[in-house]
Design a protein around this motif. Sequence first.
Motif, short mmCIF file in Angstrom:
data_model
loop_
_atom_site.label_atom_id
_atom_site.label_comp_id
_atom_site.label_asym_id
_atom_site.label_seq_id
_atom_site.Cartn_x
_atom_site.Cartn_y
_atom_site.Cartn_z
N TYR A 145 29.60 11.52 84.12
CA TYR A 145 30.75 12.09 84.82
C TYR A 145 30.49 12.15 86.32
N ARG A 149 32.32 10.29 89.50
CA ARG A 149 32.89 11.10 90.58
C ARG A 149 32.30 10.74 91.94
N ARG A 186 31.28 11.73 78.25
CA ARG A 186 31.78 11.85 79.62
C ARG A 186 33.18 12.45 79.61
N GLU A 187 34.00 12.04 78.66
CA GLU A 187 35.36 12.56 78.57
C GLU A 187 35.38 14.04 78.23
N GLU A 190 34.68 15.74 81.47
CA GLU A 190 35.86 15.57 82.32
C GLU A 190 36.97 16.54 81.91
N THR A 191 37.16 16.69 80.59
CA THR A 191 38.17 17.61 80.07
C THR A 191 37.84 19.05 80.43
N CYS A 193 36.01 20.12 82.96
CA CYS A 193 36.17 20.32 84.40
C CYS A 193 37.65 20.42 84.78
#
Length: 203
Positions: A145, A149, A186-187, A190-191, A193
Motif C-alpha cells: 500500500y 502511495r 493491499r486492498e 487501502e479500505t 485507510c
Amino acid sequence: MRDHRHEPALNAVVEKYVTPGRRYFHLANPCFLSDPAQRETLGRTLAQDALRITDDELELLLGYEWRAQLTASWLIAFARRAAHRDRIGELLLANERIYAGRGFCFALARFGVDEDARLLVEYLRAFLPSTDRGEQDSALGALAYLDARLGTGHSAPFLGENGAWARWLRTGSPLADPVAALDRLREVIETQCAYADEHMSAS
C-alpha cells in the motif's frame, strides 16, 4: 499475568476504550466493514475516541495485552498520531501478539511516509523467511500500500516466483497465488485507510 482489573489507571482506560461493545473483537475481525450499520457506528466512535484519548492513555494500552494494543493502534491510526511511530515499530518487531500486529501494520500504513515503510521492511526481513505465522501478510500488504502511495518499490525484494513472500505463503496455503494474495492484502489496508479518512473528516 497482568489483570487490568487490579490496576485502577489501566482498568479505567481499558473500560473506556477497549471493552465497550467488544470493540477489540470487531477490530480483530474487520468484516464489520461490509456491514453498513456496524461500519457507521464503529467508525464514528473510533473517530471520537481517537481525538479524545491522551498520549498517556495510549501508552498504557500499548503496554498491556493484545486487545488493548490492537485498540490503541486503531485509535492511533485513525488520528495519525505519528508520535507513537517508534513504539508501534518496536512492538511490531517484538512479534509477540499477532492480532495486535495487524493494528500496528495498519497504523504504519496510515502514517504514510518512508520511515513507516522502513519499519515494515525491517520486520519482513526478520520474519518473512520464517515459517512461523505472525503478521507477515499484514506487513507486506501495508508495505505494498505504501509503495503504491509513495511511488516506491520497498516490497520488490520480497516478491517474485521464488521470493520470500511466495515461499512463506506456500507454507500455509500451498495453492495460493502470491500476486493475487498480495493484491487482496493491499486492498484490505487501502479500505481501512479510506474508512479512517471518511470518519475522521466527519469528526
